[in-house]
Design a protein around this motif. Structure first.
Motif, mmCIF file in Angstrom:
data_model
loop_
_atom_site.group_PDB
_atom_site.id
_atom_site.type_symbol
_atom_site.label_atom_id
_atom_site.label_comp_id
_atom_site.label_asym_id
_atom_site.label_seq_id
_atom_site.Cartn_x
_atom_site.Cartn_y
_atom_site.Cartn_z
ATOM 1 N N THR B 256 0.847 -1.200 0.000
ATOM 2 C CA THR B 256 0.000 0.000 0.000
ATOM 3 C C THR B 256 0.883 1.250 0.000
ATOM 4 N N ALA B 257 1.934 1.212 0.819
ATOM 5 C CA ALA B 257 2.881 2.332 0.846
ATOM 6 C C ALA B 257 3.515 2.497 -0.541
ATOM 7 N N PHE B 258 3.888 1.376 -1.145
ATOM 8 C CA PHE B 258 4.525 1.387 -2.472
ATOM 9 C C PHE B 258 3.589 1.995 -3.520
ATOM 10 N N LEU B 259 2.354 1.584 -3.466
ATOM 11 C CA LEU B 259 1.347 2.054 -4.420
ATOM 12 C C LEU B 259 1.219 3.581 -4.374
ATOM 13 N N HIS B 260 1.260 4.126 -3.167
ATOM 14 C CA HIS B 260 1.129 5.579 -3.031
ATOM 15 C C HIS B 260 2.422 6.294 -3.435
ATOM 16 N N ALA B 261 3.546 5.732 -3.033
ATOM 17 C CA ALA B 261 4.820 6.367 -3.375
ATOM 18 C C ALA B 261 5.062 6.326 -4.887
ATOM 19 N N LEU B 262 4.526 5.292 -5.527
ATOM 20 C CA LEU B 262 4.684 5.141 -6.980
ATOM 21 C C LEU B 262 3.998 6.295 -7.726
ATOM 22 N N ILE B 263 2.892 6.775 -7.177
ATOM 23 C CA ILE B 263 2.185 7.898 -7.805
ATOM 24 C C ILE B 263 3.105 9.128 -7.832
ATOM 25 N N MET B 264 3.834 9.311 -6.729
ATOM 26 C CA MET B 264 4.730 10.469 -6.647
ATOM 27 C C MET B 264 5.895 10.337 -7.630
ATOM 28 N N VAL B 403 -7.127 11.175 8.743
ATOM 29 C CA VAL B 403 -6.844 12.596 8.503
ATOM 30 C C VAL B 403 -6.135 12.760 7.154
ATOM 31 N N LEU B 404 -5.152 11.894 6.897
ATOM 32 C CA LEU B 404 -4.416 11.975 5.626
ATOM 33 C C LEU B 404 -5.336 11.685 4.443
ATOM 34 N N LEU B 405 -6.217 10.710 4.621
ATOM 35 C CA LEU B 405 -7.172 10.368 3.559
ATOM 36 C C LEU B 405 -8.029 11.571 3.198
ATOM 37 N N GLY B 406 -8.390 12.329 4.219
ATOM 38 C CA GLY B 406 -9.262 13.474 3.988
ATOM 39 C C GLY B 406 -8.523 14.692 3.467
ATOM 40 N N ARG B 495 -7.921 8.290 -10.855
ATOM 41 C CA ARG B 495 -8.141 9.129 -9.682
ATOM 42 C C ARG B 495 -9.441 8.727 -8.965
ATOM 43 N N TYR B 496 -10.526 8.595 -9.751
ATOM 44 C CA TYR B 496 -11.812 8.336 -9.105
ATOM 45 C C TYR B 496 -11.947 6.884 -8.655
ATOM 46 N N GLY B 497 -11.223 6.003 -9.321
ATOM 47 C CA GLY B 497 -11.127 4.623 -8.816
ATOM 48 C C GLY B 497 -10.458 4.628 -7.455
ATOM 49 N N GLY B 498 -9.409 5.444 -7.344
ATOM 50 C CA GLY B 498 -8.691 5.583 -6.070
ATOM 51 C C GLY B 498 -9.603 6.127 -4.980
ATOM 52 N N TYR B 499 -10.395 7.143 -5.338
ATOM 53 C CA TYR B 499 -11.320 7.709 -4.356
ATOM 54 C C TYR B 499 -12.368 6.684 -3.917
ATOM 55 N N LEU B 500 -12.783 5.869 -4.880
ATOM 56 C CA LEU B 500 -13.760 4.822 -4.557
ATOM 57 C C LEU B 500 -13.133 3.822 -3.559
ATOM 58 N N VAL B 501 -11.863 3.514 -3.775
ATOM 59 C CA VAL B 501 -11.150 2.639 -2.843
ATOM 60 C C VAL B 501 -11.146 3.274 -1.449
ATOM 61 N N THR B 635 -10.689 -0.535 -7.258
ATOM 62 C CA THR B 635 -9.407 -0.963 -7.826
ATOM 63 C C THR B 635 -9.594 -1.402 -9.270
ATOM 64 N N VAL B 636 -10.675 -2.135 -9.529
ATOM 65 C CA VAL B 636 -10.940 -2.576 -10.908
ATOM 66 C C VAL B 636 -11.119 -1.352 -11.804
ATOM 67 N N LEU B 637 -11.831 -0.351 -11.299
ATOM 68 C CA LEU B 637 -12.031 0.883 -12.064
ATOM 69 C C LEU B 637 -10.681 1.560 -12.351
#
Lengths: 124, 651
Positions: B256-264, B403-406, B495-501, B635-637
């Motif tokens: 999960t950490a990797f997935l987020h850092a990969l975006i950066m 808090v970070l999610l928001g 982006r919106y798939g991520g928000y759905l997650v 995630t599928v989205l």
């Protein structure tokens, strides 16, 4: 029976795996060594990402000075590594050779002494 | 058939070693023919491994008890579904399944590459082929699933009755495929580094679906395991912080950490070193998890006993760790960030905090998991962390995560203007305060629930606001309301798939909070005709009985459930004695809705009909499973190739 089946499987696997080594490049769809050397990353493109940036820009989360390079990185940003590609020199030579050939007429002798044959092109 | 399966496994090993060697050699000689031969070696390995798997499946389905694995995992009493699941039920079978999924995923990865002549391609093949060879060698040397039985058996021992649940059919394979899938990003990043190249945005875009796939499969596998534990293990919960459960959770947290850092890295060219470490750590921790569960590294309800398999996994883990460290250290120049974080209140910084939070969570769970072994090594005495310690960590970290999610979607790139941030936060904070006050007023309940539900509301509002902003932007472009929404989701599906997650995660938090803070339970002994009231339910014990079959003796009791004086439904919990393992296994009775679960266990049944029940009410637990479904959909989205795209290179 099992032994025969095992031998057949092993033989089939052996032939299939080693075929490119003794088929002298006749494998359909297989890249040649030259093509391998000439390969380079294609540019990236992602309209959806630019759109996401647009939303961020509208919300004031990305400034104009950031927006342009960020958007560019999706629409026109070729691979950063392309410049550092170790095969660049070979690629340059291949490109030069292709250019040289394209200037020659069909049937004219190439520098290697062979006849240059144009492949029939397929119109899309 | 066993000889064919064994020989196919041996040939898989040979194909793996051959591919690993010839592609590296081919790369040095710049021979596409040699690389093609190595690629074909991977195809052969996948086919050969499939032959091996099919051979084992044939032995299991035909109840061929001449083989130890078949004897240990099946019996003639088992239905067909559990015969098939026997393939991954035993130690060697599950490792063979690991290898099989690795070989198939590697094959898809290689065949899906549209530009298969990129410089990193040989290294990727080499790494994946070497991994396949490792697993094949392990099976042949230490866990042969085709080994003959130690004596002549006429009937199989059969599997553990706890494993006779639909969960056994889908949970282990999902987790194992998830483990195997983490090998792909690992091989891709290591291959890219070895080829002397930098991972650019285009390349990372194509790697991302593989990271998401591994993340999703592992996550879904963990959740399915939790659901299985909830309905089968009969203790009223879904997560016990068992070492085997933790072993799967740790790589998922790092992933999960990797997935987020990969975006950066993709967007800003940052966190490159961090990502190389996280990709390696995710895969290494999957090997660690397999070592824990399959190698007998720890004692657990669902771990296998200690064996030489453990030594192999430990050896593999050490070699892979050295390899990863070597590649990262020697290619560190390729891992320099293009940008630095400029403000602590920027989106880049928020992604870093998120990554650090997940790494911290994984580190603490890992520490708690290995603590008994550590303490024994240091003090000579085993000290284990109780579930309460892990729960405490979760309670501390969850609010920070929320808090970070928001806040993260609201923050600007590079820096955030205070006034704009305040403006964006005003409504979410107001809603959060109202929700928290509502929780306190309605339940008079624990302050932690108010905090959790308040933060959940805060995040939900910020995410929904994101949907609204995007939708409004499209409306301004002249699109109709429905078309705007559809285009918003399909064009910006990542982006919106991520928000759905993230919304799915919120639902899961609601479920976890409700179950952990508001659960009620009551243990009661009843004679036939007597009743008990738990919460708003009245349960009347109607009848009981016993039935004998070849595999077990079944004890069951039926209860009529009333609510507001009206009969609603009946429940029939069971408690069965399984002859093969000489063990009692509880089969719970469950009635579920969005508000709460009524969960009944039969703890004992006397000859005179006196029955002891444990009755639990688990509020909001269904939201946990519902959240899992939303995470899956999101995630599928995010992975689906939707929206407007132009050609981009394959990884």
């Amino acid at each position: 029976m099992s032994v025969l089946a095992i031998l057949l499987i092993a033989a089939l696997a052996g032939v299939y795996v080693s075929y490119p080594l003794w088929s002298r490049g006749n494998v359909k769809g297989q890249p040649t060594s030259r093509a391998m050397a000439a390969a380079r990353p294609e540019p990236a493109a992602g309209a959806s990402d630019v759109e996401e940036l647009e939303i961020d820009e509208q919300a004031g989360r990305v400034e104009a000075e950031d927006y342009s390079p960020l958007a560019q990185s999706y629409t026109g940003g070729t691979a950063v590594s392309a410049a550092a590609e170790p095969d660049d020199e070979i690629e340059r030579q291949v490109r030069a050779l292709r250019q040289k050939r394209s200037t020659q007429q069909p049937g004219q002798a190439s520098s290697t002494g062979r006849q240059v044959q144009r492949r029939p092109t397929q119109k899309k | 058939m066993a000889q064919i399966g064994y020989a196919a496994l041996l040939l898989t090993l040979i194909a793996g070693v051959y591919s690993a060697v010839i592609v590296v050699w081919g790369r040095q000689r710049r021979s596409a023919e040699m690389i093609e031969s190595g690629k074909r070696g991977m195809v052969a390995a996948a086919v050969l491994c499939s032959i091996s798997v099919l051979s084992l499946l044939y032995l299991v389905l035909t109840n061929d008890f001449r083989y130890q694995y078949v004897y240990e995992t099946t019996s003639t009493f088992q239905p067909l579904a559990y015969h098939i699941s026997a393939l991954w039920q035993g130690q060697s079978g599950s490792i063979l399944f690991w290898l099989w999924t690795l070989s198939l995923l590697s094959l898809f990865f290689i065949l899906l590459k549209r530009n298969a002549i990129q410089p990193e391609f040989p290294y990727e093949i080499a790494i994946l082929a070497a991994l396949e060879a490792f697993f094949a060698l392990l099976l042949l040397a230490a866990a042969n699933p085709f080994a003959p039985a130690v004596e002549a058996y006429t009937e199989g021992f059969g599997g553990n009755p706890l494993l006779e649940n639909p969960g056994m059919i889908y949970h282990p394979p999902t987790v194992l495929i998830g483990y195997a899938a983490t090998a792909i990003p690992f091989a891709a990043i290591m291959g890219r580094l070895l080829a002397g190249m930098t991972a650019d945005a285009a390349w990372l875009r194509n790697l991302r679906p593989w990271v998401l796939l591994s993340w999703l499969l592992l996550g879904v596998g963990i959740l399915l395991g939790a659901q299985w534990a909830y309905v089968e293990l009969g203790w009223g919960g879904y997560w016990a912080w068992d070492p085997v459960e933790n072993a799967s959770l740790i790589p998922w947290l790092i992933n999960t950490a990797f997935l987020h850092a990969l975006i950066m890295q993709e967007r800003r060219g940052m966190f490159k070193l961090w990502n190389a470490i996280l990709a390696s750590a995710t895969f290494l921790l999957c090997i660690f998890a397999t070592w824990v569960t399959r190698g007998g590294a720890v004692r657990s309800v669902h771990a296998f006993g200690a064996s030489s398999v453990g030594d192999f996994f430990l050896g593999g883990l050490i070699v892979l760790t050295i390899f990863s460290v070597w590649v990262i250290v020697t290619h560190r120049k390729q891992l320099k960030s293009d940008f630095e974080i400029q403000a602590l209140g920027s989106r880049e910084a928020a992604f870093l905090y998120t990554t650090l939070l997940f790494v911290a969570a994984a580190g603490l769970v890992l520490l708690g998991t290995v603590f008994p072994a550590l303490s024994e090594a240091i003090t000579g005495q085993q000290i284990a962390w109780g579930a309460e310690s892990f729960d405490q960590i979760t309670r501390i970290l969850t609010p920070f995560l929320l808090v970070l999610l928001g806040v993260c979607p609201i923050l600007g790139w590079r820096r955030t203007e205070g006034s704009k941030l305040l403006q964006s936060l005003l409504i979410p904070i107001a809603v959060a305060l109202i929700a928290a006050a509502g929780v306190i007023l309605l339940s008079g309940g624990p302050t932690y629930a108010a905090l959790a539900f308040g933060l959940v509301s805060f995040v939900a509002v910020t995410i929904l606001a994101e949907f609204y902003e995007g939708w409004r932007l499209r409306l301004r472009k002249g699109e109709g309301p429905l078309r705007a929404l559809l285009h918003l989701i399909t064009y910006s599906h990542r982006r919106y798939g991520g928000y759905l997650v993230h919304l799915g995660v919120l639902l899961m938090v609601i479920g976890i909070t409700g179950q952990s803070l508001y659960q009620t339970s009551q243990q009661v002994a009843l004679n036939r005709g007597e009743s008990v009231t738990v919460g708003s339910y009245k349960l009347q014990y109607v009848d009981s009985g016993t039935e004998d079959s070849a595999a077990k003796r079944r004890f069951h009791a039926s209860l009529q459930v009333y609510r507001n004086g009206q009969p609603q439904f009946s429940l029939e919990p069971e408690r069965n004695y399984h002859y093969n393992v000489e063990q009692w296994v509880t089969e719970i009775a469950l009635r579920s809705n969005l508000a709460e679960d009524l969960y009944v266990m039969l703890l004992g049944l006397e000859d005179n009909g006196l029955a002891t029940f444990e009755i639990l009410i688990n509020p909001l637990i269904s939201w946990l499973w519902l959240g899992g479904v939303v995470v899956l959909l999101g995630t599928v989205l995010a992975v689906l190739p939707l929206g407007r795209r132009s050609a981009s290179p394959a990884v």
